[in-house]
Design a protein around this motif. Sequence first.
Motif, short mmCIF file in Angstrom:
data_model
loop_
_atom_site.label_atom_id
_atom_site.label_comp_id
_atom_site.label_asym_id
_atom_site.label_seq_id
_atom_site.Cartn_x
_atom_site.Cartn_y
_atom_site.Cartn_z
N MET A 1 0.85 -1.20 0.00
CA MET A 1 0.00 0.00 0.00
C MET A 1 0.88 1.24 0.00
N PRO A 2 0.57 2.27 -0.81
CA PRO A 2 1.36 3.50 -0.79
C PRO A 2 1.19 4.25 0.52
N ARG A 3 2.14 5.14 0.83
CA ARG A 3 2.12 5.86 2.09
C ARG A 3 0.91 6.81 2.18
N GLU A 4 0.49 7.37 1.07
CA GLU A 4 -0.65 8.29 1.11
C GLU A 4 -1.93 7.57 1.54
N ASP A 5 -2.14 6.36 1.06
CA ASP A 5 -3.32 5.59 1.46
C ASP A 5 -3.21 5.11 2.90
N GLY A 6 -1.99 4.79 3.35
CA GLY A 6 -1.82 4.33 4.71
C GLY A 6 -2.08 5.41 5.73
N GLU A 7 -1.82 6.67 5.40
CA GLU A 7 -2.06 7.75 6.34
C GLU A 7 -3.55 8.01 6.53
N LYS A 8 -4.36 7.60 5.58
CA LYS A 8 -5.79 7.84 5.67
C LYS A 8 -6.51 6.79 6.52
N VAL A 9 -5.84 5.73 6.84
CA VAL A 9 -6.47 4.66 7.62
C VAL A 9 -6.58 5.10 9.07
N TYR A 10 -7.75 4.96 9.66
CA TYR A 10 -7.97 5.33 11.06
C TYR A 10 -7.75 4.10 11.92
N VAL A 11 -6.83 4.21 12.86
CA VAL A 11 -6.52 3.10 13.75
C VAL A 11 -7.07 3.38 15.14
N SER A 12 -6.69 4.52 15.73
CA SER A 12 -7.15 4.87 17.07
C SER A 12 -7.02 6.38 17.24
N GLU A 13 -7.60 6.87 18.37
CA GLU A 13 -7.55 8.30 18.63
C GLU A 13 -6.12 8.75 18.97
N GLU A 14 -5.36 7.90 19.67
CA GLU A 14 -3.99 8.26 20.03
C GLU A 14 -3.11 8.39 18.78
N MET A 15 -3.33 7.49 17.82
CA MET A 15 -2.54 7.56 16.60
C MET A 15 -2.90 8.78 15.78
N ALA A 16 -4.20 9.20 15.86
CA ALA A 16 -4.61 10.41 15.14
C ALA A 16 -3.97 11.64 15.75
N ARG A 17 -3.78 11.65 17.09
CA ARG A 17 -3.10 12.78 17.73
C ARG A 17 -1.62 12.86 17.34
N MET A 18 -1.04 11.72 17.11
CA MET A 18 0.37 11.71 16.71
C MET A 18 0.58 12.31 15.33
N LYS A 19 -0.44 12.27 14.51
CA LYS A 19 -0.33 12.83 13.17
C LYS A 19 -0.60 14.31 13.13
N ALA A 20 -0.84 14.93 14.31
CA ALA A 20 -1.10 16.36 14.35
C ALA A 20 0.13 17.13 13.87
N GLY A 21 -0.05 18.13 13.04
CA GLY A 21 1.04 18.93 12.49
C GLY A 21 1.69 18.32 11.29
N ALA A 22 1.08 17.27 10.72
CA ALA A 22 1.69 16.65 9.54
C ALA A 22 1.56 17.53 8.32
N GLU A 23 0.58 18.45 8.33
CA GLU A 23 0.37 19.32 7.19
C GLU A 23 1.20 20.60 7.26
N SER A 24 1.92 20.82 8.38
CA SER A 24 2.73 22.04 8.50
C SER A 24 3.96 21.92 7.61
N PRO A 25 4.45 23.07 7.08
CA PRO A 25 5.63 23.01 6.18
C PRO A 25 6.88 22.61 6.95
N PRO A 26 7.60 21.63 6.50
CA PRO A 26 8.81 21.19 7.21
C PRO A 26 10.03 22.04 6.85
N ALA A 27 10.96 22.20 7.82
CA ALA A 27 12.27 22.83 7.61
C ALA A 27 12.15 24.19 6.95
N LYS A 28 11.28 25.03 7.50
CA LYS A 28 11.11 26.37 6.96
C LYS A 28 11.91 27.41 7.72
N TYR A 29 12.48 27.04 8.87
CA TYR A 29 13.20 27.98 9.70
C TYR A 29 14.71 27.87 9.41
#
Length: 268
Positions: free
Chosen positions: A96-124
């Motif tokens: 399975m590609p990584r984009e499809d794997g990120e859409k799978v809901y496993v649990s609430e704790e795992m969803a909290r870990m994905k917080a900030g995934a949409e923020s731009p990386p290494a901008k500072y």
Amino acid sequence: STRSQMSKAFISREHAKVTGNPTTPGPVYSVQSSVGTQPEARSRTAPATQFGTSKRFPSAKRCSTPGPGTYPAHATFGRQSVSSWQSPATYGFGSMPREDGEKVYVSEEMARMKAGAESPPAKYSLPGSFGSQQHSRKCSAPGYRLGTSQRFPPARQHSAPGPIYKPVVCAVGRQFLSPHSSPPAFGFGTSSRENQQRRYLSREHALAASRGRDSPAPASYKLQDGVGKQVLSRNASGASFSFSSSSGRWTPATKAAADVPGPGAYLV
């Protein structure tokens, strides 16, 4: 007489017993060997052994039963084809590609870990802690670098004369500066021996220099030999010896004694 005639002669009864019957056959009996198969029942035949004549590795055509290599042995790893054996668990990498794997809901704790995934990386842009520091509250470390000036610059850039422009006076020999004393100098004389002899120093020197000047040299005298006859009367001549040349050794008496035969002339 021949042997057959001699055997017919009668000597005694004892001799006849020893001789026996000459008409009987000789040792014509066939003695059986004690080694191998015995034809008589009372003689036991020894066991006989021999080397085998069959091949060590017979060909497969002669074998009627299948060997161990005939049956296919199934591997004990992986999937088992026999139902009585349990196949082990198998694992593999996901496809399975990584984009499809990120859409799978496993649990609430795992969803909290994905917080900030949409923020731009290494901008500072973080400034480095080495070198010059831009913030005044941070002290910059001292920097060092290699010099760019030439080690031996050309002489044209120097206006003042260096040590090579001042002549160094030698400390050995004649000194030109008055505070430095010159050492004494010595040399070989250049006058001839004739001029030096004419120089008057003192009376004693003149007498010593002229004494024996006109006398002959030691090679002018002829010395007499000290061995042999001496010419001078005050020198004694040494004794001399020589071999006699007279023939007075052989007198008539000695000749008569010489004619006497010696010990080897007698035949004992």
